[in-house]
Structures are given as C-alpha cells and as structure tokens.
Design an enzyme around this catalytic site. Sequence first.
Site, mmCIF file in Angstrom:
data_model
loop_
_atom_site.group_PDB
_atom_site.id
_atom_site.type_symbol
_atom_site.label_atom_id
_atom_site.label_comp_id
_atom_site.label_asym_id
_atom_site.label_seq_id
_atom_site.Cartn_x
_atom_site.Cartn_y
_atom_site.Cartn_z
ATOM 1 C CG ASP A 182 19.749 2.340 22.939
ATOM 2 O OD1 ASP A 182 19.765 3.483 22.435
ATOM 3 O OD2 ASP A 182 20.570 1.290 22.732
ATOM 4 C CG LEU A 183 16.354 7.786 21.740
ATOM 5 C CD1 LEU A 183 16.592 9.217 21.428
ATOM 6 C CD2 LEU A 183 14.789 7.381 21.823
ATOM 7 C CG ASP A 237 21.458 6.726 21.922
ATOM 8 O OD1 ASP A 237 21.937 6.222 22.831
ATOM 9 O OD2 ASP A 237 21.231 6.604 20.782
#
Length: 965
Positions: free
Chosen positions: A583-584, A626
């Site tokens: 997860d960015l 994302d």
Amino acid sequence: MSERFLKSALPQHEAAELYRLMVVGIRNVAVFLMDPHGYITVWNRGAQDMKGYTADDAIGSHLSLLYTEQDRERGWPEHNLGCAAKHGFYSEETWRKRKDGSLFWAHIAITALRGDDGQLLGFSKITMDLTRHRLLEQCEKEKQEIDLILRAAQAGTWKWHVDSGQVEVSRHLLELLGHEGDTRELAFDTYLDFVHADDRAAFRSLLENARRDPCTAPIETELRFLRQDGASQWFFLRANWHRGIEDGPMQFLGACVGIDNLKLAEDEKEQLLSQLRQERSRFADILEQMPSGIVLADVPSGRLTYQNRAAASMMGRDFSGVDSFHDDDSYTFVDASGARIPAEDLPLTQAVNGQHSPRTQDLVYERDDGERLHLDVTTAAIVDSDGVARVAIAVLHDVSKLKHMELAAAAEKERALVTLAAITDGVITADRGGVIMSVNPAAERMIGLAEAAARGLRFRDVLQIEEYAASEATFGAIERCLGEHLASDTLPHATLISREGQRFAVENAVAPVILDDGELIGTVLIIHDVTESKRLLRRLGFEASHDALTGLVNRREFELRLERAIERAQHPGGACAALLYMDLDQFKVVNDTCGHQAGDDLLKRLAATYSEHVRERDTLARIGGDEFALIVEHCGVDEATAVAQKILDTTRTFRYVCKGRVFQLGVSIGLTPIDGGTINVEEAMRRADHACYLAKDHGRNRIYVHYKGDLDFAQRRSDMHWVTRLTHAFQNEQLQLYYQPILPLDDGDSPRHYEILLRMRNGRNGPIGPAVFLPAAERYDVIVKIDRWVLTRTMEWLASNPEQLDTLEMCSINLSRRSLGDPSFHKFAAELIDSSEVPANKLCFEITENGAIADMQKTIAFIEAFAARGCRFSLDDFGTGMTSFSYLKQLPVNYIKIDGSFIQMMSSSQVDFEMVRFTNDISHMMGRKTIAEYVTDSAILASLKAIGVDFAQGYWVGKPRPLTP
C-alpha cells in the site's frame, strides 16, 4: 295637350290647397318636401306613421335623420340628393331606420323640384314600406333553396301527426323512393311498410318509445327504405318533436338523407384495407424476423404505429400512450454523461420533424424495470413517391452485451469508451420460386453486388460461403423454407466472402413470407454481421484479466493465480511461496496537489518500475487504487523478504516530478508465507492485508512479516473482531445504556445523581462491559460514533421520562479523547443540546485526565462552550497521570473524580489514604467538588466521609442497572 292636362282648371291657390290636403291625408305612403339643401319643410301623416317622427320632430331636420348610422358615415343622404339634382329623379330599395331604431325595407323616390327658369326649388320624397313584400320574397327564395338542398343532398322529410296517427311524407322523399306525385298522408303502418323488413321492428320501437317518453328524442339511426322497384336504399334518419303552430299539437318531424354512396364507399374502403393488410403482413413478417428492433412513427404527429418483437423486448413495454412526439419523453434515454435527452432531441423525433437523411446515434435506454440498454439507433423519414414523408423509421441494435463485457473487463478505465460500430443486418428477399427480388444496402455491402445486378438471380449465384457445412446448411434451409414453409434461425456461423474478396463473419436466418390466408409468397434471408463482435471478444479476453491503467494483472486474475499457488503449496512436497500486500504511502498528496491524471501517470510509471524487479514467473498485480500485490513463487520467507526489501528500496528512490514539484513516496508491505497451512485465497489476502496495516501502524514505509503466533497480529485480529461486533451492534440495536448512582456524603436528601454506562448485549455470560470493546473502538476510530450514540439515546430517554428528569440533579456522560478533539462532534453535541427539551444544567460530561491534556486548547474551548449553555464537567481518573496537579488549575471543571486505584487501597495503605485526602483538600481549595470511585465496602465509605469527600460511587453505593430496555 299634355301641358294643358298638367295644369289645373281651378285657380292656382285652390289647386295648391287641394293638393296639400291630398298629400297630408295619405296614410300608407310617406310624402315630404325638402329645400334645396335637404332640410325637411313639409311632413305628412303617412311619414309620421311610417317613420315615427312627428312633424315637429322632422320639419327643420336634415334628410340624414332618416338614414342608418352606416349610411350617414358613407355620405349616402348627400349622394341621393345629388343624383336627384343631377338627373331630376332618384330611387332605390334599401333598409331605413325608424325613430325607435327599428329598420324597415323601403322603396324611396326623390324628385328634384325646379321653377320655370330651371332654378332648384327643393326636393320631394315618397317612401313606401315594402317590408312585408320583402319577407314574402325571402320566404319564397328560402323555400326554393330548401328544395334545391334537399335534392342535392338526396334528402326528404316526413311528419308524424301523433294525434291522428297519419304520417305526412314529402314529395322529395317519395321521389327518392321512385314514387311520383306530391306530398302524401299515409297511415302509420302504411308508412312503416316503406321500411325494409329487417329494419322495421327496430324503427317502430324507436318511434313508439319517443311517443311514450318524449325525452328519448331526438332519435338517430341508419336504415333501409324500399323503392318502388323493390330495391332497398340506405338512409340516415333523424327525428325530433316540433310544434307546427303556436299552441298547436306536437308533431314528430323527421329527415332522411340518402347514404347509399357512403355505404358503397365503405365497402370499397374495406376491400382496400384488406389489400393493405396483406401487404403489411408481408412486410411485418420480414421485420419480425430481424434481430434488430424496428419502430415506425407517423409523420408529422409522431404517433408510434408499430414495433417488432425485438423492439418490444428491448423497450420492455408496448407503445400505447405515445400519440405524438411530445409523448416520447415517456421513454428515458440518456447520453454518455448520464444526462437525460429531451424528447425533442431524440433521433426518431428529429426524423419526424424533418430530418429525412439516415442518421445513426448511440444512446443508453433506461427500462421501467431499471435495466439499462446500450442501443445503436439509426433513424430516417421515409419519403413517398409524391415527395412527402408520412412515416419515420428507427432501427435499434442492442449492443449492451458487448458494452457490459468491455466495461466489466476495464472497470478502472475511464467510462468514455469508443462506441462499437453499428451492427447492420442484410436482408435479401425472393419470390416463391427462389428468384431474388430485393437486396438492401447492407446486404449489397456484404455480397459485393448491387441490387440491380442481383435481382433475377438465385441465392447460390450471389452467396459465397467459405465453410462447406455452413453453405449447405444455409441453402438447405432456403429450400426447406420454400418447399415446407419452415423458418430456420439456428444456422451455423459462416464466413461470407464478397465479390471483392472481403470476408464477413455472419449469422444467417431464413423465414417464409406468408399472408394471413396461409399463402406463401416468398422467403427472406437475414444476414447478421458479427465480424466486429468476434474481434471484440478476442480483445476483451485480455482486458478481462488485466488492469486497464497499468497493464498489470487485475485482482480477479491475481486471485485465480493465488488460488493455484495455494493448491501447489498444499500438495505433499509442494513448492512454497509468499504473498506481498503493498500500500503506497503519501500517494494522496500527489492526487490532491496535481490531480487524478497525474496520479494515474505516477501509478503507470511505478508499475513499470516494479515490473523491472519482478521475475517472469512471479505475479505482480494492481488490486486497488494505490494497492499492489505480488506472488513470489518457489521461495521461503527470507527470499520473499529480500524481494520485498528490493521493492521498498525502489519505492524510496523513486521520484515523480509534476508542476515543478518533486514527490517522494513510501510503501508499507505486508508479507505472509504461502504453505501447506494456508487455507484459501480469502485467508491469505486477509493475513497479508493485516500485516500491511501493522506495517503502517509501526511507522509506515517498512515491511511487516506475519508469522504464526504473532501477538501484534492476534491483537489486530481481536480488534477487527470487536469492530465488526460493534458494527453489528449498531445495526441490530445491541448496545444498551446502564446507570450507576452517585451518592452525596453530606447525609442530606439531595436529588438523584448518576453516571451513564454502556454495555453490549448477547454476550455468552451476560452483557459485555466497555473495557472489552472500547479499546478497539479507540484504535479504529469508532469511539466518536459511540459517543454520539450514547449522548443521543440519553437525551431521548430523559426527554421521554419527565418524571425522572424532574428528580434528577445531574446525569454524567463519558466523552472520549477523540470526541474532545473532533470539531464535528462539538457541532453535533451543541445542536442536539440546543434543540432538546432537557435542560443543559442536568448534564455533566466526564473527561479523562489523559484525554483532556492531549489537546489542552481544544479541551478548554469545548468546556467553555458547553459550560456557557449550563453543562457541567467532571475530570475522571484523576491522579493516574504524572502531571495531574499541574493541569488541574487550567481545566475549568466542576468535579474531580479520584481514581478508584487509590480508593480501593485507602483502608489498607496510609499512602493511598493520604493521596485521597490531599486530592480532596486541594480540589476544595480550588472550588471543585470531589467524587470517589470504586467504593466497595462500609469502611471505605466511612473514611471518605471522615475526610470530607463530597460524593461516592461504587458497588457498595449501588450497582449499575439498565437505563433502557
């Protein structure tokens, strides 16, 4: 002789007197004289009787007095005098006005009177009232006109004298029936003999009903009369009651109008309609077999007149109620943006309103049942041979399946997809001998032959089908259709090759064209071009398994591959693998600063960068906005951790430049092994997701590896369990309010004071206390929702129990640290208290020491805002913090709640006793009252009274009880 004859034998004065007496005495003719200017000088009795003016009224007045206003405006009196002066005499017949305003038809004669020297001496005027003659002439003229009208209309009349039973039949009706002579009077039954035997009884009944009950008149009917030659003739008959003379008997007067020609025209019309129905049947058979929807509308009204089965299936309704193009808004069409298209902008409406050339448009139709169809609509007005358009046509192609497949395969793509090319069907018709009669433009394109060249040939001459089996099936179906009247719509797919060598993938259907009487008049071949559909299916196969933005594997395909990896790991000796959930961090900053287009561009570049560091055998996927995931095949935890570290380092060094700014991202990675203990895809994804969350919870931009028995992981799972339980409790009313009394220690009879507590129902051993589920609620931001629920339900209960409210001194409600720092909660609580019937001074908010000092500025602002409304505040768990006394001066609270850990030990520990006493003394010095918690026995209660504590709370004082059911 003539000149002597005009002279009188009497003396002149005697002759003048006799002439004057004669003129004055005339009563039926108006005679008067005027001077040369038209002013009346002599007025006889006849003028007075005829015109209503006396001599005094008339003499001295101008001639225009006797004319109508209209004649005066056009100068007619001067005109008449001028004509008489010029020619010596003037006469006319016209309407003249009496004094009372009534008009009469007059014959006038004006004579110019001149002397022997020719000098104009004046005028004489004679007026005769011819009104009665005029009316008689009009009556005679009207009678002649009525005769002409009756003859022209082939009509006659009859009159039934009910008192005598005689029926008077006019000569016109007799002439129509071939009888000679004038009007006849016939007996009632004799008159009925003129009526055709099949119509006689009904006509007699109508007449007798009218005689019994005059209110049933007038009567109208169509019936046949018998002519003298025995033939019958149709008439329209209407009759009503009529009184011939004033106070005379009522008569039943009827009129008969010949309608033989109308009846003949109706028969001819019925024959023409029968022929038209046959032609329409043939056309409808063709249209009903087409897979495309066909809708026809009348021009210029826009009334829908036809839709085939395919159109009815697409629309999900019939076309009743669409009587004009204004009613087209009963169909809901939207454009690509979702905006509804007005009725006047719909393609069929525009074709009705003058757009003659064909036009194709892509629309989205919303059916009444909520289903949305993507339609390719081609419309045009059909112009007849006289150059006038009377019918407009719409051809509907349902491309919903193709649209839905493409949208489902690329859900993350922008919704503005290129509309699929319209699917146009080819239609070839042939007569009963199999000779081609017509080829529409679509079929011309697919066979490569113009209609003029194809007409007269047979199907085998124009159709070149590549597959032998499909070719034989198609031609065999045509032969069975012509020979056995059988339709075929399940023919195999075929490849049609045009004369120019162009290839089309087609689906063929064959149907007979049969009239209503069962006669076969030919056959029709429908050629459905599916070339584009097959091409799209091949492309959609790829899009269904890949992310539209990055080109990586999508979540659906990723989970299929993860399932295969788990199955391999579960086999004895199977290869292990690892799942990475990524997860960015800080991605939202790019979206908010530079927009979503820049965010998409960043994701594509980062995905390409990740792909460079992933082995071909491994699977990298984008599974969310994302979020990425990676299956590392054939490796243990250490190797997978090394791969995760490489991705972490790559992300840290990745830079994205936009609008002059450089952005640096991070990534939180959760890693879980895939081995024989992995149950299924859902379990593996959940473990990896939890591990990713823990990576974020431990500071972000790091790797967290999940191992069996991991305490942090177990705590998170426990928290998620209680968050889920809380969600279910909110939805199913499983939260319950309790209350625990707070007792004053001054031995006085004070009003009630209690604290509101919270429980969760459906625990195995009874209600579940807040210490079990509130920590998870704190960690996962559910606590503010709980505070709102408790405050709302408490206020509702107090408002609905006024007898409890009257005896209540104060009700204490706990607030969390999150609510104290949440501006939206401040607004919610203020609006709730301001709108409630519960006085604010009945409420006391309990805040913990740690919660109060987390954001001192917001805490003080909250206390001051609600204290201004009358609310009171209590500082809970006082004494547990290291800096309790330093903050006590700053917090404007009303009560200090001494922490229960000191209260419970004060009987056995001198230190705890002194802590309680010291806290009580300091609080009193600062003007605060004190409350002791966890009072469990009488000894503690006695000690509290001895040192002067104001209130006590605990099981010895009173156990918590349910406030609400």
